[in-house]
Motif scaffolding. Structure first.
Motif, PDB file in Angstrom:
ATOM      1  N   GLY A 159       0.852  -1.186   0.000  1.00 24.94           N
ATOM      2  CA  GLY A 159       0.000   0.000   0.000  1.00 24.94           C
ATOM      3  C   GLY A 159       0.880   1.225   0.000  1.00 24.94           C
ATOM      4  N   HIS A 160       0.285   2.401   0.105  1.00 25.05           N
ATOM      5  CA  HIS A 160       1.054   3.641   0.144  1.00 25.05           C
ATOM      6  C   HIS A 160       1.809   3.754   1.468  1.00 25.05           C
ATOM      7  N   ALA A 161       2.993   4.340   1.418  1.00 27.95           N
ATOM      8  CA  ALA A 161       3.789   4.530   2.627  1.00 27.95           C
ATOM      9  C   ALA A 161       3.084   5.504   3.570  1.00 27.95           C
ATOM     10  N   HIS A 162       3.074   5.180   4.867  1.00 27.71           N
ATOM     11  CA  HIS A 162       2.394   6.031   5.843  1.00 27.71           C
ATOM     12  C   HIS A 162       3.356   6.446   6.943  1.00 27.71           C
ATOM     13  N   VAL A 163       2.850   7.283   7.842  1.00 26.57           N
ATOM     14  CA  VAL A 163       3.708   7.857   8.870  1.00 26.57           C
ATOM     15  C   VAL A 163       4.250   6.788   9.809  1.00 26.57           C
ATOM     16  N   GLY A 164       3.522   5.693   9.989  1.00 30.20           N
ATOM     17  CA  GLY A 164       4.034   4.611  10.807  1.00 30.20           C
ATOM     18  C   GLY A 164       5.266   3.973  10.195  1.00 30.20           C
TER      19      GLY A 164
ATOM     20  N   ALA B 173      -8.056   5.932  13.833  1.00 31.51           N
ATOM     21  CA  ALA B 173      -9.471   5.618  14.001  1.00 31.51           C
ATOM     22  C   ALA B 173      -9.702   4.364  14.828  1.00 31.51           C
ATOM     23  N   ASP B 174      -8.672   3.542  14.968  1.00 31.12           N
ATOM     24  CA  ASP B 174      -8.788   2.281  15.699  1.00 31.12           C
ATOM     25  C   ASP B 174      -7.450   1.993  16.372  1.00 31.12           C
ATOM     26  N   PRO B 175      -7.176   2.623  17.511  1.00 27.98           N
ATOM     27  CA  PRO B 175      -5.862   2.484  18.147  1.00 27.98           C
ATOM     28  C   PRO B 175      -5.563   1.087  18.671  1.00 27.98           C
ATOM     29  N   ALA B 176      -6.502   0.176  18.551  1.00 31.06           N
ATOM     30  CA  ALA B 176      -6.228  -1.199  18.954  1.00 31.06           C
ATOM     31  C   ALA B 176      -5.356  -1.918  17.934  1.00 31.06           C
ATOM     32  N   ARG B 177      -5.221  -1.335  16.748  1.00 27.09           N
ATOM     33  CA  ARG B 177      -4.407  -1.971  15.708  1.00 27.09           C
ATOM     34  C   ARG B 177      -3.385  -0.976  15.177  1.00 27.09           C
ATOM     35  N   LYS B 178      -2.287  -1.500  14.676  1.00 25.32           N
ATOM     36  CA  LYS B 178      -1.249  -0.617  14.165  1.00 25.32           C
ATOM     37  C   LYS B 178      -1.675  -0.013  12.830  1.00 25.32           C
ATOM     38  N   MET B 179      -1.082   1.116  12.490  1.00 21.76           N
ATOM     39  CA  MET B 179      -1.344   1.740  11.207  1.00 21.76           C
ATOM     40  C   MET B 179      -0.870   0.800  10.105  1.00 21.76           C
TER      41      MET B 179
ATOM     42  N   LYS C 155      -0.609  -0.042   5.902  1.00 20.73           N
ATOM     43  CA  LYS C 155      -0.692   0.519   4.554  1.00 20.73           C
ATOM     44  C   LYS C 155      -1.557  -0.306   3.619  1.00 20.73           C
ATOM     45  N   SER C 156      -1.913  -1.524   4.002  1.00 20.40           N
ATOM     46  CA  SER C 156      -2.772  -2.348   3.147  1.00 20.40           C
ATOM     47  C   SER C 156      -4.247  -2.272   3.557  1.00 20.40           C
ATOM     48  N   ARG C 157      -4.559  -1.484   4.568  1.00 18.40           N
ATOM     49  CA  ARG C 157      -5.945  -1.392   5.023  1.00 18.40           C
ATOM     50  C   ARG C 157      -6.775  -0.582   4.028  1.00 18.40           C
ATOM     51  N   SER C 158      -7.963  -1.085   3.700  1.00 21.25           N
ATOM     52  CA  SER C 158      -8.810  -0.417   2.708  1.00 21.25           C
ATOM     53  C   SER C 158      -9.422   0.867   3.255  1.00 21.25           C
TER      54      SER C 158
ATOM     55  N   GLY D  56      -8.010   6.429   9.268  1.00 17.68           N
ATOM     56  CA  GLY D  56      -7.098   6.548  10.398  1.00 17.68           C
ATOM     57  C   GLY D  56      -5.637   6.387  10.032  1.00 17.68           C
ATOM     58  N   VAL D  57      -5.331   6.426   8.730  1.00 21.91           N
ATOM     59  CA  VAL D  57      -3.962   6.235   8.254  1.00 21.91           C
ATOM     60  C   VAL D  57      -3.456   7.534   7.637  1.00 21.91           C
ATOM     61  N   VAL D  58      -2.372   8.065   8.162  1.00 23.35           N
ATOM     62  CA  VAL D  58      -1.758   9.276   7.609  1.00 23.35           C
ATOM     63  C   VAL D  58      -0.651   8.854   6.657  1.00 23.35           C
ATOM     64  N   TYR D  59      -0.854   9.126   5.375  1.00 23.83           N
ATOM     65  CA  TYR D  59       0.130   8.754   4.374  1.00 23.83           C
ATOM     66  C   TYR D  59       1.173   9.856   4.205  1.00 23.83           C
TER      67      TYR D  59
END
Length: 323
Positions: free
Chosen positions: A11-16, A186-192, A194-197, A201-204
């Motif tokens: 997926g696209h590279a994100h801040v994580g 948006a869901d702090p129970a899971r890590k950021m 890049k493959s999430r649809s 909650g993902v900052v690219y």
């Protein structure tokens, strides 16, 4: 000493990705380190060819934009002929049981159903072993989810060396230095991821400042109204504090003392992220807009990586009786 690390264009590279790995590679890496875009690994589940190609280029640009030296990077698929040959040798040294008990295969195949899972999902740890052994890597920094794969590479290197002759360096898995563990806003129970649809909650890295600000403003917190660093009790708030700490070089508990409301904290996190990502985003866009520069970096990286591995592959093929 050669240390090898990779990032997969799922997926696209994100801040994580940036705060958790790429920035650390650029700041703390040594001259012998190697970094590659593992685009072949992204083919183990259904994918779109054009998106895969574009994302591989984007991630290569991210590595360069972050400050990693161009002579330390390459794209995995540019070595596909070497890796294909070495992977076959290693597959013929690997048992089905070894491949099938890899935790990631069991998890992903269990979700998809083993009969529907691609064979590449079963065998990609052997490809990962080929990545490592071809380049003669001494150390492979990995998290807990990949340590088992490095152990397989160690086992295959030893088995090949003892059966046919000494060719491969036996690598070691090493625990990377502590870095930011960025969670989905948006869901702090899971890590950021890049493959999430769902990207809310993902900052690219390539998000424009307004988009970054909107995503941070909508970040999940809680109703406690208590501005303290308590990851177990307030994971959403802790995630924001950890992001701000990573951007400012301070401890999460230290940055928490400077705010009296969640809104002000979110404003500060957005400001810090925008400034942290601005030079990287601008450099990435510049590289993507100048295909010749990026193509030249990629081509030179392919040549160097091929030359580094050629004598090992030739020796392995000859000793195995097929070269």
């Amino acid at each position: 000493m050669t240390r090898l690390s990779a990032i997969t264009p799922s997926g696209h590279a994100h801040v994580g990705n940036y705060l958790g790995a790429v920035r650390r590679w650029a700041r703390e890496g040594s001259a012998g380190d190697l970094y590659f875009v593992s685009d072949l690994h992204a083919m183990t589940t259904p994918y779109h060819p054009q998106r895969l190609r574009a994302r591989a280029r984007e991630l290569l640009a991210v590595l360069i934009a972050a400050g990693i030296e161009p002579d330390q990077v390459f794209v995995q698929s540019d070595l596909i002929r070497q890796l294909g040959a070495l992977t076959w040798l290693l597959e013929c040294a690997c048992s089905f049981g070894e491949a099938a008990r890899m935790t990631q295969f069991k998890d992903k195949a269990g979700a998809e159903g083993r009969t529907a899972a691609r064979v590449g999902l079963l065998t990609y740890p052997v490809l990962m072993a080929a990545d490592i052994l071809l380049q003669g890597a001494d150390e492979v920094p990995v998290g807990d989810d990949q340590e088992q794969h490095v152990e397989l590479a160690r086992a295959l290197a030893r088995r090949f060396n003892s059966t046919y002759g000494e060719v491969f360096v036996v690598p070691s898995a090493v625990t990377p230095a502590a870095a930011a563990r960025v969670r989905d806003l948006a869901d702090p129970a899971r890590k950021m991821d890049k493959s999430r649809s769902d990207a809310v909650g993902v900052v690219y890295i390539l998000d424009d400042p307004d988009m970054v600000r909107r995503k941070v403003k909508r970040a999940v917190t809680d109703s406690l109204g208590r501005l303290e660093y308590r990851p177990d009790e307030q994971p959403g708030l802790a995630n924001l504090l950890e992001i701000l700490a990573a951007c400012t070089g301070k401890a999460p508990r230290e940055v928490a003392d400077g705010f009296d409301s969640y809104d002000r904290l979110k404003e500060a996190v957005a400001d810090a992220l925008i400034e942290e990502l601005r030079p990287i985003r601008d450099r990435v866009r510049g590289l993507l807009d100048d295909p010749l520069e990026l193509d030249n970096i990629r081509a030179a990286g392919a040549v160097r990586a091929t030359e580094r591995g050629s004598h090992r592959l030739e020796s392995a093929l000859r000793l195995a009786g097929v070269g």
